[in-house]
Design a protein around this motif. Structure first.
Motif, PDB file in Angstrom:
ATOM      1  N   PHE B   6       0.846  -1.197   0.000  1.00  0.00           N
ATOM      2  CA  PHE B   6       0.000   0.000   0.000  1.00  0.00           C
ATOM      3  C   PHE B   6       0.883   1.249   0.000  1.00  0.00           C
ATOM      4  N   VAL B   7       0.415   2.293  -0.659  1.00  0.00           N
ATOM      5  CA  VAL B   7       1.026   3.621  -0.532  1.00  0.00           C
ATOM      6  C   VAL B   7       0.000   4.503   0.178  1.00  0.00           C
ATOM      7  N   LEU B   8       0.416   5.120   1.282  1.00  0.00           N
ATOM      8  CA  LEU B   8      -0.529   5.823   2.152  1.00  0.00           C
ATOM      9  C   LEU B   8      -0.453   7.337   1.999  1.00  0.00           C
ATOM     10  N   ASP B   9      -1.617   7.978   1.898  1.00  0.00           N
ATOM     11  CA  ASP B   9      -1.724   9.434   1.817  1.00  0.00           C
ATOM     12  C   ASP B   9      -1.920  10.007   3.232  1.00  0.00           C
ATOM     13  N   THR B  10      -1.736  11.304   3.345  1.00  0.00           N
ATOM     14  CA  THR B  10      -1.935  11.987   4.632  1.00  0.00           C
ATOM     15  C   THR B  10      -3.359  11.856   5.152  1.00  0.00           C
ATOM     16  N   GLY B  51       8.004  13.183   1.563  1.00  0.00           N
ATOM     17  CA  GLY B  51       7.282  14.458   1.728  1.00  0.00           C
ATOM     18  C   GLY B  51       5.957  14.270   2.452  1.00  0.00           C
ATOM     19  N   ILE B  52       5.256  13.189   2.119  1.00  0.00           N
ATOM     20  CA  ILE B  52       3.984  12.861   2.774  1.00  0.00           C
ATOM     21  C   ILE B  52       4.240  12.465   4.235  1.00  0.00           C
ATOM     22  N   TYR B  53       5.278  11.695   4.462  1.00  0.00           N
ATOM     23  CA  TYR B  53       5.629  11.290   5.830  1.00  0.00           C
ATOM     24  C   TYR B  53       5.886  12.511   6.706  1.00  0.00           C
ATOM     25  N   ARG B  54       6.655  13.457   6.173  1.00  0.00           N
ATOM     26  CA  ARG B  54       6.948  14.683   6.945  1.00  0.00           C
ATOM     27  C   ARG B  54       5.672  15.459   7.241  1.00  0.00           C
ATOM     28  N   GLU B  55       4.778  15.554   6.253  1.00  0.00           N
ATOM     29  CA  GLU B  55       3.511  16.259   6.456  1.00  0.00           C
ATOM     30  C   GLU B  55       2.743  15.645   7.623  1.00  0.00           C
ATOM     31  N   ILE B  56       2.641  14.322   7.620  1.00  0.00           N
ATOM     32  CA  ILE B  56       1.886  13.619   8.671  1.00  0.00           C
ATOM     33  C   ILE B  56       2.555  13.810  10.029  1.00  0.00           C
ATOM     34  N   MET B  57       3.878  13.704  10.054  1.00  0.00           N
ATOM     35  CA  MET B  57       4.571  13.759  11.345  1.00  0.00           C
ATOM     36  C   MET B  57       4.525  15.152  11.990  1.00  0.00           C
ATOM     37  N   ASN B  58       4.100  16.164  11.211  1.00  0.00           N
ATOM     38  CA  ASN B  58       3.818  17.473  11.822  1.00  0.00           C
ATOM     39  C   ASN B  58       2.649  17.392  12.802  1.00  0.00           C
ATOM     40  N   PHE B  59       1.790  16.390  12.607  1.00  0.00           N
ATOM     41  CA  PHE B  59       0.574  16.286  13.416  1.00  0.00           C
ATOM     42  C   PHE B  59       0.651  15.165  14.456  1.00  0.00           C
ATOM     43  N   VAL B  60       1.675  14.327  14.325  1.00  0.00           N
ATOM     44  CA  VAL B  60       1.758  13.133  15.179  1.00  0.00           C
ATOM     45  C   VAL B  60       2.893  13.313  16.198  1.00  0.00           C
ATOM     46  N   ASP B  61       2.649  12.904  17.422  1.00  0.00           N
ATOM     47  CA  ASP B  61       3.680  12.955  18.468  1.00  0.00           C
ATOM     48  C   ASP B  61       4.662  11.799  18.243  1.00  0.00           C
ATOM     49  N   GLU B  62       5.833  12.148  17.779  1.00  0.00           N
ATOM     50  CA  GLU B  62       6.786  11.128  17.350  1.00  0.00           C
ATOM     51  C   GLU B  62       7.177  10.184  18.498  1.00  0.00           C
ATOM     52  N   GLN B  63       7.330  10.753  19.681  1.00  0.00           N
ATOM     53  CA  GLN B  63       7.704   9.953  20.860  1.00  0.00           C
ATOM     54  C   GLN B  63       6.771   8.765  21.052  1.00  0.00           C
TER      55      GLN B  63
END
Lengths: 198, 198
Positions: B6-10, B51-63
């Motif tokens: 699968f390729v996942l979108d934001t 680029g999509i991963y970075r967009e999502i990780m702006n909203f997700v608590d990486e820890q």
């Protein structure tokens, strides 16, 4: 030496700066061009996508150039279903458009703010808006299917693209297409005629 | 049966309507997703363009999601130099943009004329302008390189694209890419887990 092929853009016959080398009017320019094409018949082929041909013929008196225009200018649409575009070219197009769309909005907002201060001159402001918007969103970009067909046809035929349009030539370069500046086209035809007459 | 990709979108993690199936916040949604990914490890692969991963990780608590997010989501850029796009897809894109650019100018002109009549409400008019302009030029179109990368990556990997973005899915269809609606993705994962547990 194989057959030399050119794909011709409207600018040769319509853009006043470029056209002046061929004639004072689009009809005169076309007649001058067709004299070269006649001399080069069998050695050089000249192509146009049908959309471009129609655009030019809006400015040319068909009576005066027929049937030579039919004989020496080959109308052929590109095969859009077989030709492929490298993804990075489309990638750059999408980035370019994104930036232009953002700029277009800034141009629009500026016009709104100006018109509130200067309510008397709304027509002037709208004229300026159109000019700046066109500049932001159209200039230097392939923005019509007619332009895109030029590029595709040159690629398909491995032909030399003749244009004065910055957007068209920029794409042609990205896609590895041979091109010549429409402003130098008459001299080039002159040279070809000389070479083939020897 | 080969590896399912699968390729996942934001949209799965960010779009509130779609995300609600996975969790109340982007971080919760990601944790829910990662539990499925863990169960499917070795049978199903999940990809994202960086680029999509970075967009999502702006909203997700990486820890809260590390290191699972690194293990179960494979970050891979598409190979933009080898992939090719059928010319007719680009042809349609150029036509679509041309129409949208014309519409954007009409939206802008309307805003200028409104602001002359209603000079008190310029901020409101500009807000409406932004909304209508965005609608004219952005909605339902692939308008960012991040979106385009999703399509290219799905094509390159022959993967199933998961998105709720109309522009992305329209292009995916034109390019013959498999896709599923992000709104159905959780049910689909549930089914896959069941199938593989049998």
């Amino acid at each position: 030496m194989g057959m030399i092929r050119f794909v011709l853009d409207t600018s040769i016959f319509v853009n006043p700066d470029v056209r002046s080398k061929f004639g004072a009017t689009p009809t005169e320019a076309m007649k001058t061009f067709l004299r070269y094409a006649e001399k080069l018949f069998g050695k050089v082929e000249f192509y146009m996508p049908p959309g471009i041909y129609r655009e030019i013929m809006n400015f040319v008196d068909e009576q005066e150039v027929s049937p030579d225009v039919e004989l020496y200018i080959i109308k052929k649409p590109p095969n859009v279903h077989d030709i492929k575009i490298p993804a990075f070219v489309v990638y750059e197009l999408i980035e370019d458009i994104r930036r232009r769309v953002d700029k277009g909005l800034r141009v629009a907002e500026k016009a709104v703010r100006e018109s509130v201060i200067d309510t008397e001159n709304v027509d002037k402001i709208i004229q300026k808006l159109r000019r700046n918007y066109r500049k932001a969103l159209r200039e230097g970009i392939v923005d019509s299917k007619e332009d895109f067909e030029l590029i595709l046809l040159a690629k398909e035929l491995d032909a030399i693209l003749v244009s004065a349009d910055v957007g068209v030539l920029t794409w042609a370069e990205k896609m590895g297409i041979k091109w010549v500046d429409a402003g130098k086209f008459r001299e080039l035809l002159e040279e070809l005629v000389e070479k083939f007459e020897k």
